[in-house]
Design a protein around this motif. Structure first.
Motif: not given
Length: 444
Positions: A92-94, A323-324, A340-341, A400-406
């Motif tokens: 719905v959001t995207f 969004t992702i 997914m992006t 990797k930098f963007v999505f390796s937040c955890d």
């Protein structure tokens, strides 16, 4: 005629080669097949849409139905339950973000009327099941993210159809009725799911009897076509009905435990491994000719519309990335979030809806149709090209930098997904990660 038949046979072998080609280069077969269609269609004029007549439209519809059914057959209820919330939120959001961005661009940059501008946004707001499902299967994603993408691609078809038709219906009156739109949306989704699930339970109940007859390997697929046709005939989403039908059949063991007499005598092994392989082969065959036909269908006669489509596709992919990054909070592997992006290709629903503005007498209808066709082509091309581009070291490092937040999210997968990811794919991911890390250390 003889040459045509030879070419049809050779295309099948060529498509098998493209699967091997993908494993080596990560360039999806979808892109190559569309290019083949463009070459034999608009470029060299060997074939045209009119050459196929009604058969072409039937082929595209059957391809979509079978792909959705086979996709639903491989979805587990546990994965659906775990992913439904995120999938619904992302869908719905995207969808709304895409519609709003495209609508604003068309209104202020190209001076479309508000209703028409947002209609174009709704037409290109979804993702293509026919592209997403095969690519997700080829990329061997784990259950969580793959289920989210599959459900999103199926649900957005309904959103596109309901919103686009509702806004076009409001074009003559100038009045948009939100209640009517929401009512149509809910009824189409819910009742189509009920039709598909109910048909699935009915088929489970009689399938033992049906299988007592000879030559019944395709009876399930034939009944699925009936289910799709019935749902469409009474005004609901045949695509959602096909998906629900496949989900019920793929999870028959779960339904056999329900306390209803009508479900107590379900046969074991209702969908055999042989039949699953057979359905995959049918999907492979239909997919091959579907994307070639799609390439033949795309016109190349309007450079202005092409440039508009290029702008829209660029903005859509940037919006998808953002969004992702901020909406999907699950601890998926960074590589899967990257996939997914880029999974926002447009397809059959957009191509079908593209001709509606012209039918409703919209002055910009012809240009809108060209824009949508180009958006379909460019978005599929972008998705196909970004798959191998993701493996380039500096691009790999950026994602990797963007999505390796955890903590440790770049090195491990959550326990829930770990057992479902293809081993070879994860070896490649880990190897690429080590190469990137080694490069970083060396530079430091």
């Amino acid at each position: 005629m003889e040459v045509t038949i030879i070419c049809i046979g050779l295309l099948y072998f060529f498509s098998h080669y493209l699967t091997v080609f993908f494993n080596k280069t990560r360039i999806p077969d979808v892109l190559i097949l569309i290019i083949v269609g463009i070459l034999i269609g608009p470029i060299f004029g060997i074939a045209s849409v009119s050459s196929f007549g009604v058969l072409g439209q039937v082929l595209t519809s059957v391809a979509l139905i079978v792909i959705l059914f086979e996709g639903g057959l491989n979805l587990e209820l546990s994965a659906i339950r775990g992913s439904m919330r995120t999938s619904a939120k992302l869908t719905v959001t995207f969808f709304l973000i895409t519609a709003i961005i495209v609508g604003l661009i068309m209104r202020f940059a190209f001076h479309y009327q508000w209703i028409i501008a947002f209609t174009l946004g709704f037409i290109v707001g979804g993702t293509s099941s026919a592209v997403v499902m095969p690519m997700v299967g080829m990329l061997n994603m784990s259950k969580g993210p793959s289920t989210i993408l599959i459900l999103e691609s199926a649900l957005t078809d309904v959103l596109c159809i309901v919103f686009a038709i509702s806004f076009l219906s409001s074009f003559n009156t100038g009045i948009v009725e939100p209640g009517k739109i929401i009512g149509s949306l809910i009824s189409s989704l819910v009742l189509a799911s009920v039709i598909g699930a109910g048909a699935g339970l009915f088929w489970l109940r009689i399938m033992g009897w049906v299988m007592s007859f000879p030559n019944t390997q395709f009876t399930t697929m034939a009944f699925m076509l009936v289910v799709y046709g019935v749902a469409e005939y009474i005004g609901y989403s045949g695509a959602i009905a096909s998906l629900a039908f496949g989900i019920v059949l793929g999870n028959y063991n779960s339904f056999s435990k329900l306390p209803y007499k009508v479900l107590q005598k379900l046969p074991e092994g209702i969908i055999t491994n042989f039949e699953r392989r057979l359905y995959k082969e049918v999907v492979f065959l239909l997919k091959t000719y579907f994307f070639i036909y799609l390439g033949i269908s795309i016109p190349f006669n309007d450079i202005h519309s092409f440039l508009i489509a290029l702008i829209l596709v660029f903005v859509i992919y940037v919006a998808r990335f953002v969004t992702i990054r901020f909406l999907v909070k699950e601890h998926f592997h960074w590589y899967e979030k990257t996939i997914m992006t880029i999974m926002v290709p447009k397809g059959l629903a957009a191509a079908v809806l593209a001709g509606l503005p012209l039918q409703y007498g919209v002055a910009e209808g012809s240009q809108m149709q060209s824009i949508v066709y180009y958006v379909v082509l460019l978005s599929i091309t972008a998705t196909s090209c970004l798959v191998p581009i993701m493996r380039i070291p500096f691009v790999n490092r950026f994602y990797k930098f963007v999505f390796s937040c955890d903590k440790n999210n770049d090195e491990i997968i959550t326990e829930q997904n770990e057992s479902t990811v293809d081993e070879q794919t994860m070896v490649e991911i880990v190897a690429e990660t080590q190469i990137v890390d080694a490069t970083d250390s060396k530079n430091e």
